[in-house]
Write an enzyme that holds these catalytic residues in place. Structure first.
Site, PDB file in Angstrom:
ATOM      1  N   LYS A 121       0.842  -1.201   0.000  1.00 43.65           N
ATOM      2  CA  LYS A 121       0.000   0.000   0.000  1.00 43.65           C
ATOM      3  C   LYS A 121       0.878   1.253   0.000  1.00 43.65           C
ATOM      4  O   LYS A 121       1.552   1.548   0.984  1.00 43.65           O
ATOM      5  CB  LYS A 121      -0.884   0.040   1.250  1.00 43.65           C
ATOM      6  CG  LYS A 121      -1.870   1.177   1.217  1.00 43.65           C
ATOM      7  CD  LYS A 121      -2.396   1.540   2.593  1.00 43.65           C
ATOM      8  CE  LYS A 121      -1.531   2.544   3.301  1.00 43.65           C
ATOM      9  NZ  LYS A 121      -1.477   3.866   2.651  1.00 43.65           N
ATOM     10  N   GLY A 177       7.701   5.123   7.635  1.00 41.10           N
ATOM     11  CA  GLY A 177       6.873   6.309   7.823  1.00 41.10           C
ATOM     12  C   GLY A 177       7.211   6.972   9.142  1.00 41.10           C
ATOM     13  O   GLY A 177       8.319   6.801   9.674  1.00 41.10           O
ATOM     14  N   SER A 178       6.252   7.676   9.684  1.00 38.79           N
ATOM     15  CA  SER A 178       6.535   8.477  10.881  1.00 38.79           C
ATOM     16  C   SER A 178       6.537   7.614  12.147  1.00 38.79           C
ATOM     17  O   SER A 178       5.913   6.541  12.195  1.00 38.79           O
ATOM     18  CB  SER A 178       5.485   9.577  11.011  1.00 38.79           C
ATOM     19  OG  SER A 178       4.226   8.988  11.190  1.00 38.79           O
ATOM     20  N   ALA A 182       5.031   8.350  14.884  1.00 37.83           N
ATOM     21  CA  ALA A 182       3.674   8.318  15.444  1.00 37.83           C
ATOM     22  C   ALA A 182       2.875   7.161  14.846  1.00 37.83           C
ATOM     23  O   ALA A 182       2.221   6.391  15.569  1.00 37.83           O
ATOM     24  CB  ALA A 182       2.976   9.651  15.181  1.00 37.83           C
ATOM     25  N   GLU A 231      10.660   1.374   9.957  1.00 39.41           N
ATOM     26  CA  GLU A 231      11.689   2.370   9.625  1.00 39.41           C
ATOM     27  C   GLU A 231      11.038   3.728   9.812  1.00 39.41           C
ATOM     28  O   GLU A 231      10.181   4.121   9.022  1.00 39.41           O
ATOM     29  CB  GLU A 231      12.153   2.189   8.176  1.00 39.41           C
ATOM     30  CG  GLU A 231      12.865   0.880   7.897  1.00 39.41           C
ATOM     31  CD  GLU A 231      14.246   0.799   8.519  1.00 39.41           C
ATOM     32  OE1 GLU A 231      14.697   1.782   9.151  1.00 39.41           O
ATOM     33  OE2 GLU A 231      14.880  -0.258   8.376  1.00 39.41           O
ATOM     34  N   CYS A 235      14.378  10.834   5.560  1.00 33.76           N
ATOM     35  CA  CYS A 235      14.481  10.395   6.954  1.00 33.76           C
ATOM     36  C   CYS A 235      15.882  10.609   7.500  1.00 33.76           C
ATOM     37  O   CYS A 235      16.056  10.948   8.659  1.00 33.76           O
ATOM     38  CB  CYS A 235      14.064   8.936   7.076  1.00 33.76           C
ATOM     39  SG  CYS A 235      14.936   7.838   5.964  1.00 33.76           S
ATOM     40  N   GLU A 257      11.662  16.872  14.081  1.00 35.13           N
ATOM     41  CA  GLU A 257      12.058  16.502  12.724  1.00 35.13           C
ATOM     42  C   GLU A 257      11.310  17.422  11.766  1.00 35.13           C
ATOM     43  O   GLU A 257      10.095  17.287  11.608  1.00 35.13           O
ATOM     44  CB  GLU A 257      11.676  15.038  12.444  1.00 35.13           C
ATOM     45  CG  GLU A 257      12.032  14.601  11.046  1.00 35.13           C
ATOM     46  CD  GLU A 257      11.503  13.216  10.658  1.00 35.13           C
ATOM     47  OE1 GLU A 257      10.379  12.866  11.061  1.00 35.13           O
ATOM     48  OE2 GLU A 257      12.223  12.514   9.943  1.00 35.13           O
TER      49      GLU A 257
HETATM   50  P1  NAD Z   1       3.089   8.475   7.748  1.00 43.32           P
HETATM   51  O1  NAD Z   1       3.416   7.706   8.956  1.00 43.32           O
HETATM   52  O2  NAD Z   1       2.117   9.578   7.841  1.00 43.32           O
HETATM   53  O3  NAD Z   1       2.539   7.538   6.590  1.00 43.32           O
HETATM   54  C1  NAD Z   1       3.270   6.440   6.090  1.00 43.32           C
HETATM   55  C2  NAD Z   1       2.318   5.398   5.563  1.00 43.32           C
HETATM   56  O4  NAD Z   1       1.529   4.883   6.640  1.00 43.32           O
HETATM   57  C3  NAD Z   1       1.332   5.874   4.524  1.00 43.32           C
HETATM   58  O5  NAD Z   1       1.209   4.873   3.532  1.00 43.32           O
HETATM   59  C4  NAD Z   1       0.045   6.025   5.318  1.00 43.32           C
HETATM   60  O6  NAD Z   1      -1.119   5.921   4.520  1.00 43.32           O
HETATM   61  C5  NAD Z   1       0.150   4.880   6.288  1.00 43.32           C
HETATM   62  N1  NAD Z   1      -0.632   5.034   7.521  1.00 43.32           N
HETATM   63  C6  NAD Z   1      -1.012   6.171   8.147  1.00 43.32           C
HETATM   64  N2  NAD Z   1      -1.688   5.902   9.296  1.00 43.32           N
HETATM   65  C7  NAD Z   1      -1.708   4.549   9.393  1.00 43.32           C
HETATM   66  C8  NAD Z   1      -2.215   3.647  10.384  1.00 43.32           C
HETATM   67  N3  NAD Z   1      -2.836   4.074  11.485  1.00 43.32           N
HETATM   68  N4  NAD Z   1      -2.027   2.327  10.183  1.00 43.32           N
HETATM   69  C9  NAD Z   1      -1.356   1.865   9.105  1.00 43.32           C
HETATM   70  N5  NAD Z   1      -0.869   2.673   8.134  1.00 43.32           N
HETATM   71  C10 NAD Z   1      -1.037   3.991   8.281  1.00 43.32           C
HETATM   72  O7  NAD Z   1       4.517   8.970   7.207  1.00 43.32           O
HETATM   73  P2  NAD Z   1       4.822   9.953   6.008  1.00 43.32           P
HETATM   74  O8  NAD Z   1       4.438  11.336   6.462  1.00 43.32           O
HETATM   75  O9  NAD Z   1       4.264   9.384   4.755  1.00 43.32           O
HETATM   76  O10 NAD Z   1       6.414   9.864   5.912  1.00 43.32           O
HETATM   77  C11 NAD Z   1       7.266  10.725   6.565  1.00 43.32           C
HETATM   78  C12 NAD Z   1       7.935  10.036   7.732  1.00 43.32           C
HETATM   79  O11 NAD Z   1       8.568   8.838   7.292  1.00 43.32           O
HETATM   80  C13 NAD Z   1       9.047  10.857   8.359  1.00 43.32           C
HETATM   81  O12 NAD Z   1       8.965  10.802   9.764  1.00 43.32           O
HETATM   82  C14 NAD Z   1      10.313  10.171   7.892  1.00 43.32           C
HETATM   83  O13 NAD Z   1      11.431  10.389   8.708  1.00 43.32           O
HETATM   84  C15 NAD Z   1       9.878   8.754   7.830  1.00 43.32           C
HETATM   85  N6  NAD Z   1      10.732   7.976   6.942  1.00 43.32           N
HETATM   86  C16 NAD Z   1      11.548   7.037   7.491  1.00 43.32           C
HETATM   87  C17 NAD Z   1      12.411   6.318   6.680  1.00 43.32           C
HETATM   88  C18 NAD Z   1      13.334   5.276   7.269  1.00 43.32           C
HETATM   89  O14 NAD Z   1      13.844   4.465   6.520  1.00 43.32           O
HETATM   90  N7  NAD Z   1      13.554   5.253   8.559  1.00 43.32           N
HETATM   91  C19 NAD Z   1      12.415   6.533   5.313  1.00 43.32           C
HETATM   92  C20 NAD Z   1      11.553   7.487   4.790  1.00 43.32           C
HETATM   93  C21 NAD Z   1      10.698   8.191   5.624  1.00 43.32           C
END
Ligand code: NAD
Length: 476
Positions: free
Chosen positions: A171, A222-223, A225, A244, A278, A375
């Site tokens: 997804k 993703g984040s 949170a 990650e 990230c 961040e």
């Molecule tokens: P996000 O957490 O808002 O969303 C990431 C994904 O999670 C999306 O596909 C979203 O639809 C999905 N999602 C949202 N809520 C969800 C839930 N409750 N259950 C399951 N899935 C859910 O993150 P973002 O804003 O898309 O990305 C930015 C963040 O990602 C930054 O904090 C960045 O540092 C981090 N990031 C980390 C890495 C790493 O390798 N560590 C790489 C890239 C980005």
């Protein structure tokens, strides 16, 4: 297949549309560029059922055959590289060089992960007794990706999941679904039906995945949170998780560096992908002896960098990817202004269209200010002064995050001693962002759980299984 229209999901090897759609927006123009399928519960269930059906045959195929097919995914991306680069810029905003890096990386990752295998380990082989540990695929994996590197981070999940013998439901972020949907479309007829399913929808779809009893593992980028929420809901059936997450990476610049040469490196360390990275250098600790000279060199270099629509020639950095993140950055800048921080560059957001934030460099704000502790995930960089090495190590580690860090010094051995004391999954010395499919990557503290890349990352898509055979026991 037209790359720039007709986006469908991929389920059971076929294209699937949905009654409902949502808009994909080009962040440089705010124009709607596509209608994206919005999977409902019935579509989600179909995707899971398809991945589940495909698992037994796929998991029983020899490693060699799975590796060959994953390598072919790299060929598919390469054959369509120009279209992917353009589409990635349109949906994500990044400029040409960044899009080439991501698409080239996606090709390379498919091919290199396809060379990896997890050999059985004969732990004991004595008279009449063997103890053998091998790795078994898990079943259906759920991949959930963010909007900063949509295709590359999807490949980081798809390639090892499939090589290890799992099937996957993937997804993409609702902000950047297009390249991932096209990737799914290209794989139809190449991969056996159901091995890779790509579905699009909102955050709710992600939640369904994390609760689904038929998914055995979630691989999420993703984040922090969202990572916490995923960990909680994945506990229902003890899903394996790889998370990650976010970072607030320090870069430490020692007084013995070549200021001019390092300034350029540091600029890109911090602002690559408009700092929606990230592992961007997000706090720049500069020794006081070179602070003024380096700050000046950074600003001078930054003035040569062009921010704009990534589709236009000569543009180096694109916009912020989406309105939500744009608003967060406006709020962060307002906080800095309210607190009287000194801006060396940028800080002023022009009227649209496009979610543009200029390259912004802030001069030694207090260590506890939001622009230092949060961040930013956008082109707002605090420069911070230090005198004492012990002090800078303490400040670098004084964060809930622990993703990566970098140290810049003519004395690499001294830098290495500092690196050993930095709480982060990766510490680069005199270079940065050099990833490899064969090098482990993962965060400490609130930056994540688990590893991607390398054989350690591959192993996270498997269970360990030990068979103890005793041929001498008196049982007959
Ligand atoms: P996000 O957490 O808002 O969303 C990431 C994904 O999670 C999306 O596909 C979203 O639809 C999905 N999602 C949202 N809520 C969800 C839930 N409750 N259950 C399951 N899935 C859910 O993150 P973002 O804003 O898309 O990305 C930015 C963040 O990602 C930054 O904090 C960045 O540092 C981090 N990031 C980390 C890495 C790493 O390798 N560590 C790489 C890239 C980005």
């Amino acid at each position: 297949m037209d790359f720039f229209s007709d986006y469908t999901m991929t389920i059971d090897g076929a294209g699937v549309s949905s009654a409902k759609t949502f808009d994909a927006v080009n962040p440089a123009t705010e124009a709607v560029i596509a209608a994206v399928p919005d999977a409902d519960r019935a579509i989600f269930d179909r995707a899971i059922a398809s991945a589940k059906r495909a698992f037994p045959a796929w998991s029983e195929r020899p490693w060699r055959e799975r590796q060959d097919l994953v390598s072919k995914l790299g060929d598919l991306i390469e054959q369509n590289a120009e279209d992917f680069i353009r589409l990635l810029t349109m949906e994500q905003g990044k400029a040409r060089a960044g899009a080439e890096w991501e698409i080239g990386g996606s090709v390379a990752w498919c091919r290199e992960i396809a060379k990896q295998a997890l050999e059985p380990d004969m732990v004991e082989n004595t008279d009449g007794r063997t103890v053998e540990t091998s790795r078994m695929p898990l079943g259906v994996v759920g991949g959930i990706t963010p909007w900063n590197f949509p295709l590359l981070l999807a490949v980081w999940k798809v390639a090892p999941a499939l090589v290890a013998g799992n099937t996957i439901v993937l997804k993409p972020s609702p902000f950047t679904p297009l390249c991932t949907l096209k990737f799914g479309e290209l794989t139809r007829g190449v991969l056996p039906a159901g091995v890779l399913n790509v579905i699009s929808g909102g955050n709710e779809l992600g939640e369904w995945m994390t609760r689904c009893e038929d998914i055995r593992k979630i691989s999420f980028t993703g984040s922090t949170a969202t990572g916490r929420k995923i960990m909680a809901s994945a506990s229902g059936n003890l899903k394996r998780i790889t998370l990650e997450l976010g970072g607030n990476d320090p870069a430490i610049v020692m007084p013995d560096v070549d200021v001019q040469a390092t300034a350029k490196e540091l600029f890109w360390a911090a602002f690559q992908n408009s700092a929606q990275f990230c592992v961007a250098a997000k706090r720049l600790y500069i020794h006081e002896d070179i602070y003024d000279a380096l700050a000046e060199a950074l600003v001078a270099y930054a003035r040569t960098v062009k921010v704009g629509d990534g589709l236009q020639q000569g543009v180096d950095l694109g916009p912020i990817q989406n309105a939500m993140q744009f608003e967060k950055l406006k709020d962060l800048l307002a906080d800095s202004k309210k607190n009287g921080h000194h801006f060396l560059l940028g800080g002023k957001i022009e009227d649209g269209p496009g979610y543009f934030v200029p390259v912004t460099i802030i001069d030694n704000p207090p260590e506890d200010s939001r622009v230092v502790t949060e961040e930013a995930f956008g082109p707002v960089l605090p420069l911070l002064k230090f005198r004492d090495t012990e002090d800078v190590i303490r400040r670098a580690n004084d964060t809930e995050y622990g993703l990566a860090a970098s140290i810049w010094s003519a004395d690499a051995d001294r830098a290495r001693k500092i690196a050993q004391r930095i709480e982060a999954g990766t510490v680069w010395i005199n270079e940065i962002h050099t990833f490899s499919p064969h090098v482990a990557f993962g965060g400490h503290k609130q930056s994540g759980i688990g590893i991607e890349n390398s054989l350690h990352g591959l192993a996270e898509y498997t269970n360990s299984k030990t068979i103890v055979t005793n041929r001498m026991a008196p049982v007959s």
